[in-house]
Design a protein around this motif. Structure first.
Motif, PDB file in Angstrom:
ATOM      1  N   ALA A   1     119.296   1.307  55.111  1.00  0.00           N
ATOM      2  CA  ALA A   1     120.757   1.766  55.129  1.00  0.00           C
ATOM      3  C   ALA A   1     121.614   0.910  54.054  1.00  0.00           C
ATOM      4  N   GLY A   2     121.361  -0.307  54.048  1.00  0.00           N
ATOM      5  CA  GLY A   2     121.919  -1.327  53.399  1.00  0.00           C
ATOM      6  C   GLY A   2     121.535  -1.243  51.976  1.00  0.00           C
ATOM      7  N   LEU A   3     120.336  -1.000  51.562  1.00  0.00           N
ATOM      8  CA  LEU A   3     119.780  -0.804  50.420  1.00  0.00           C
ATOM      9  C   LEU A   3     120.005   0.606  49.840  1.00  0.00           C
ATOM     10  N   GLY A   4     120.011   1.543  50.535  1.00  0.00           N
ATOM     11  CA  GLY A   4     120.390   2.888  49.996  1.00  0.00           C
ATOM     12  C   GLY A   4     119.135   3.665  50.132  1.00  0.00           C
TER      13      GLY A   4
ATOM     14  N   ARG B   1     131.507   1.999  65.155  1.00  0.00           N
ATOM     15  CA  ARG B   1     130.505   2.879  64.092  1.00  0.00           C
ATOM     16  C   ARG B   1     130.186   3.904  64.591  1.00  0.00           C
TER      17      ARG B   1
ATOM     18  N   ALA C   1     124.148  -0.645  48.923  1.00  0.00           N
ATOM     19  CA  ALA C   1     124.248   0.614  48.728  1.00  0.00           C
ATOM     20  C   ALA C   1     125.712   1.195  48.700  1.00  0.00           C
ATOM     21  N   GLY C   2     126.524   0.264  49.459  1.00  0.00           N
ATOM     22  CA  GLY C   2     127.863   0.567  49.604  1.00  0.00           C
ATOM     23  C   GLY C   2     127.942   1.462  50.953  1.00  0.00           C
ATOM     24  N   SER C   3     126.961   1.649  51.731  1.00  0.00           N
ATOM     25  CA  SER C   3     126.984   2.268  53.037  1.00  0.00           C
ATOM     26  C   SER C   3     128.167   1.198  54.054  1.00  0.00           C
ATOM     27  N   ASP C   4     128.385   1.724  55.174  1.00  0.00           N
ATOM     28  CA  ASP C   4     129.053   0.953  56.156  1.00  0.00           C
ATOM     29  C   ASP C   4     128.144  -0.382  56.889  1.00  0.00           C
ATOM     30  N   ILE C   5     126.799  -0.441  56.390  1.00  0.00           N
ATOM     31  CA  ILE C   5     126.021  -1.292  56.696  1.00  0.00           C
ATOM     32  C   ILE C   5     126.117  -2.480  55.551  1.00  0.00           C
ATOM     33  N   ASP C   6     127.022  -3.475  55.563  1.00  0.00           N
ATOM     34  CA  ASP C   6     127.390  -4.493  54.862  1.00  0.00           C
ATOM     35  C   ASP C   6     126.651  -5.866  54.754  1.00  0.00           C
TER      36      ASP C   6
END
Lengths: 272, 272
Positions: A140-143, A46, B247-252
């Protein structure tokens, strides 16, 4: 990319990797050389994908082929060491078998990360690297659009933060305020409404405050340190105090990772 | 209540407190004697307030008066030891200076904790005591009615869970399923809709699933282990798969503490 086997843990070329659990040593070493550590294949990938430049990579013999598919893009030495050498070097059993030392990049300024942002979290003085990493991962996951850090907030690029964040610290936009006392005024001047998250008296439910503000009003949510919460200076600097509604049991607060996750969820839910 | 000064860390009377960081030793010792450890004044007070009976208390000399106000309610010896004795005994610097050994009580049955409950969390195989403690703290703070544990889920009364939960494990109703394979059927038979939290394909946003179910339908939210998430058996046993929108970032994915906090918040928000 050159592959170099090293048998001596005191070899100068491995100096980036010494005593990874010695926090004071690592802080000064990493600051002096402008580096940070990534641990584990997934996190190293990453960091590379996010465009960070490695100074070197280190794999144990058992894992020596683990990153072969990305090595053609790496302009830095790969050191391969036996497991005992790795343990003597870093100070613990390196069971993941993969480390990399990356060059830090200059952080963007506050104005730059706030440009176009609607939902922002501001961390006052979170001291625990695990908490910083977990908050970055949730944000980051939530935006969440951006994170701001008070001058003394723990470093998101410290090894433990990086690891717990699963690499979210590489892509989540963030900046550091250079002034604790007056730094929030710059955020307000950019149009943000400052909401202080606190279980204290006089706070309103976060969801209600966000509904009142509407989805388009930029919001900066202030989160305080573990244990003591926000400083009185920051509480007074905020436009409103908000809380996560609680059940009224004898448990009267959340841990900061849980509070941040809920708050980020609510921030994003109300501004789709 | 008798106050007894002890100078020898090998004294038999201190046997409840030996080597607190030796997880395997502690698990067998605590199971054999039916005890659990509370650490720090606040958590000890909460255990007493919740009606747990102490086997003994242990304070360091510096903190020997810290619990004076509750001692008249305690029918157990208080051991006072020097700081070096404490460190030799427990295996680390006991800077909080206060420990207590409490008798466990029989856990209630599944039916008993689910009686009247509308919002329940079921933990499959969470292995980390810190995560179990943090989930209990969030659940108790938000007002989750009950927690169910799969047979192999880590013990909420292990010292680290107790500490991280801030004592929420003493008051939050919980029970343990005696059967991993078929245990969820008993929950469903009591009228609960089983929602499996998973980032996998085919899941619907948790908020949507809760809205569809309505505030009065009892919900049991299934949470899986760190890393791998829910087992395929439990995923298949659920009525629906739900997710926290990302959010659709690389954090899933989220860490399980953050996911649990958000899920508990949403469970309670939609069933006031």
């Amino acid at each position: 990319m050159s592959v170099i086997e090293v048998a001596d843990p005191a070899d100068e070329r491995l100096a980036d990797y010494v005593r990874l659990r010695d926090v004071n040593l690592r802080k000064s070493l990493e600051a002096e050389h402008g580096l940070f550590m990534a641990e584990g294949e997934k996190v190293i990938r990453r960091a590379l994908a996010a465009g960070f430049e490695p100074r070197s990579l280190l794999l144990t013999e058992r894992r020596r082929d683990a990153l072969n598919d990305v090595l053609d893009r790496v302009d830095a030495p790969l050191y391969v060491v036996g497991e005992p050498v790795a343990e003597a070097l870093v100070g613990f059993d390196l069971h993941r078998g993969a480390l990399a030392s990356f060059r830090r990049r200059p952080l963007p300024g506050v104005e730059e990360v706030l440009r176009g942002a609607r939902r922002v979290v501001v961390l006052e003085d979170i001291v625990d690297h695990t908490n910083v990493g977990a908050i970055f991962r949730s944000a980051a996951g939530l935006g969440i659009d951006a994170i701001l850090l008070a001058p003394r907030c723990a470093d998101p690029l410290y090894r433990r933060s990086v690891k717990v964040s699963m690499g979210a610290v590489f892509t989540q936009p963030y900046a550091r305020l250079d002034d604790w006392h007056g730094g929030l005024e710059a955020v307000r001047a950019l149009g943000f409404r400052l909401l202080a998250l606190t279980p204290g008296a006089g706070s309103v439910p976060l969801a209600d405050a966000l509904e009142d503000a509407g989805p388009d009003r930029p919001i900066a949510l202030l989160l305080g340190t573990e244990g003591d919460g926000l400083s009185s200076r920051w509480l007074e600097s905020a436009d409103a105090a908000v809380r996560i509604p609680m059940a009224g049991s004898d448990i009267d607060s959340f841990n900061v990772t849980a509070a941040a996750a809920i708050a980020c969820y609510e921030l994003v839910r109300t501004a789709p």
